[in-house]
Design a protein around this motif. Structure first.
Motif, short mmCIF file in Angstrom:
data_model
loop_
_atom_site.label_atom_id
_atom_site.label_comp_id
_atom_site.label_asym_id
_atom_site.label_seq_id
_atom_site.Cartn_x
_atom_site.Cartn_y
_atom_site.Cartn_z
N GLU B 303 11.12 3.20 -7.61
CA GLU B 303 9.83 3.89 -7.82
C GLU B 303 9.44 3.84 -9.28
O GLU B 303 8.29 3.59 -9.64
N SER B 304 10.45 4.12 -10.11
CA SER B 304 10.18 4.19 -11.54
C SER B 304 9.69 2.84 -12.07
O SER B 304 8.75 2.77 -12.84
N ALA B 305 10.33 1.78 -11.61
CA ALA B 305 9.94 0.45 -12.06
C ALA B 305 8.55 0.09 -11.54
O ALA B 305 7.72 -0.47 -12.26
N LEU B 306 8.31 0.45 -10.31
CA LEU B 306 7.04 0.12 -9.67
C LEU B 306 5.90 0.97 -10.24
O LEU B 306 4.75 0.55 -10.27
N GLY B 307 6.26 2.15 -10.69
CA GLY B 307 5.23 3.04 -11.23
C GLY B 307 4.49 3.83 -10.18
O GLY B 307 3.49 4.48 -10.47
N GLU B 308 4.97 3.76 -8.95
CA GLU B 308 4.34 4.62 -7.95
C GLU B 308 5.33 5.04 -6.87
O GLU B 308 6.39 4.44 -6.70
N ARG B 309 4.99 6.07 -6.18
CA ARG B 309 5.82 6.64 -5.14
C ARG B 309 6.06 5.63 -4.01
O ARG B 309 5.14 4.92 -3.61
#
Lengths: 358, 358
Positions: B303-309
């Motif tokens: 999630e953190s890498a993707l920047g979204e939930r």
DNA sequence: CGTTTGTGTGAAATCCTTTTCATAGGCCTA
DNA sequence: TAGGCCTATGAAAAGGATTTCACACAAACG
């Protein structure tokens, strides 16, 4: 923060002063600022504040093994007191890895922690040297330092040994064995001294061959039983220096067809939650986890406020919790049921579960 | 850092690039910088870096109760995987306090945490709403969300119920009871469904009055025993939805003069360390703590890498661990000792302790 | 009435990194 | 050989607070 200042019509300096109560602020101004803070639901950033003020608002806790039944209790209560003082708790599991330990401490330093509490794996931990080269406050918890002076919080380990011995003596045991933790850990030596010295003061002797050095693990307790019985087939009680081993010994005795406490009494040290779950429930010397954790956090914050190390050794007293795993030796059991020693001893009991179950 | 730059004869930007491998740096320059770093034993400040890069290198973990036997395991393994990924773990004990929960989450946000893993006290936790108003990655662990979709990691609770039922059926039990956790917690309903549906698929029925709702505590297990026996004096097995209650039930049965597994078989869920310490050792459905923790950290970092939930629900399969607290019901025990069902079932065993003890 | 004293406030420096933007060469291509 | 494109580097801004320093104003003093 800038927004808050703008809305309130003041400078950021003033906002900071309102938040931290660091300098007097006019009551009206304060009100304006507080209103603005609520309006934009502003939350001060702890990294920025920590960066400038050199305080991460953080306490580090290093333990040898998180899922160990007794360290849990330290974690729990350290978190409790840290939070009560508005500090966050950052946790590290050291296992037995000096590199891991160094890494963790390194990480903590880089986070500007306000202090470090740590429970050492053994006396050889190199963390102390590392920390002594810094100015970061620390406290050594649970396993004291024998070689040098350092801020330390421990339980009264000598007393623990004494209480265990006194209890067995009062019940009428005369032939007992002891299972220790690793004797290069100083608390094990202290516990053993309290135990043996109390026995000899009562005119009893414990043979060298009835003292078994072990490693605080459950499995070791189980595995030790045959050896213990072989050395001394007529013993009537075993004191283990922690509950895990005591529980292992109980299990081992039962596997051998022996009854606890009918044939052999067993007691431990710690008072982990499992003690009450067993049948018979385990008699033990309580480790004052909460008081120790509180003392450790307090000491740490005192160091932090003072700005220098406080080489104080705080010793927390302990107490005996009598449950069901200890009883008079078989040859005295008739006498005891008529009162006398046994029931006198029973009056020391304070434990709820025991009260209720009667 | 400035010192390092000066010594190496480069700019601070270059030093930063060497440390973080963020842009290519000439091999010779890199060597110079690394040497300088070692020379002054420079440690990058995580607050400053976190401030600028908006990543505190930190994962927050909220648990309902640190010293609870099963949450320990999550703490332990979450710390393990967090550290493996160079993240620190900051721990919060929520107890049952919504304010404490809000404070803790607030603190985490202010520290620029990279994500939050939390185990909810019950389905009413308000933390989700709070977090959904932010962009901070989170994962719900262990106790899923029934109302909305959220990033979740749970064990296969239905399967847990199924495995328990299958085991009892295979042993020949036909008259069983169940002790559940709070039925407003969805995992309890799932476990129960798995259990009852498997029973009925095998043509067995469990009466409503043999399903006892409780609260996951040891003491409750003990206290429930008289009621369970009163409702159904001829039952031959009890499944509790966690080990703590199962152990309580075992203790209660023994207090009642009944033998486990001779008179009544007992099994639980979790596989906490105490299971192996009891006599008889507790048969249980294993909660895959380590796999769940790993999945939670992984999901969080994704999630953190993707920047979204990522509203994904990860379900980790479970398995049965057969020990000593379950056996065929008394009326079948003769048959079983001659082989057949019982020994077949035994082959599922994988547990070391059991292997060794034979 | 001029001078201390003290209180409340703001501007700017500081904490230590990361990151953007700009630039200087080196190499390749037309 | 001029133009374009990389690559390696540096300068400076930015991130969000705290803290020092300076100043304005009011009250108190001689």
């Amino acid at each position: 923060m800038k927004d808050v200042a703008t809305i309130a019509g003041v400078s950021v300096s003033t906002v900071s002063r309102v938040i931290n109560n660091t300098l007097p602020v006019d009551a009206r101004t304060r009100e304006l600022v507080e209103r603005a803070i609520r309006k934009v639901s502003y939350r001060p950033n702890l990294l920025a504040s920590g960066l400038r003020s050199k305080s991460g608002n953080l306490i580090g806790l290093a333990v040898p093994e998180i899922a160990h039944q007794s360290f849990d209790n330290f974690i729990k209560h350290t978190e409790e007191f840290a939070r009560a003082n508005k500090y966050g708790l950052i946790l590290g599991d050291i296992h037995n890895d000096p590199d891991g330990e160094a890494d963790f401490i390194d990480q903590l330093i880089r986070r500007n922690v306000d202090g470090i509490i740590f429970i050492r794996v053994s006396d050889e931990s190199r963390a102390l040297e590392m920390l002594n080269r810094t100015t970061i406050p620390y406290v050594v918890l649970d396993r004291g330092v024998s070689t040098a002076t350092a801020p330390t919080v421990v339980m009264d380990n000598y007393q623990a040994g004494r209480l265990a011995a006194e209890h067995l003596i009062a019940l009428g045991h005369r032939n007992v064995a002891c299972v220790t933790g690793p004797l290069n850990v100083s608390l094990c030596r202290d516990r053993l001294d309290g135990f043996t010295q109390t026995l000899s003061a009562a005119g009893l002797r414990i043979l060298r061959s009835d003292i078994h050095e072990s490693d605080f693990q459950f499995d070791s307790g189980v595995e030790l039983v045959p050896g213990i019985l072989e050395r001394n087939p007529s013993l009537t009680a075993v004191w283990a220096q922690n509950d895990l081993m005591a529980i292992g010994i109980m299990a081992g005795l039962r596997d051998h067809g022996l009854d606890v406490p009918g044939d052999v009494s067993v007691l431990g040290v710690d008072d982990i939650s499992a003690c009450r779950m067993l049948r018979p429930q385990l008699t033990t010397v309580k480790q004052p986890f909460r008081e120790m954790s509180r003392a450790a956090v307090d000491l740490l914050l005192r160091e932090s406020a003072l700005g220098e190390r406080i080489s104080e050794k705080i010793v927390i007293p302990t107490e005996l919790v009598i449950r069901q795993s200890t009883a008079p030796p078989r040859d005295l059991q008739g006498a005891c049921e008529q009162g006398s020693r046994f029931s006198e001893t029973r009056h020391i009991v304070v434990e709820h579960a025991v009260e209720r179950s009667r």
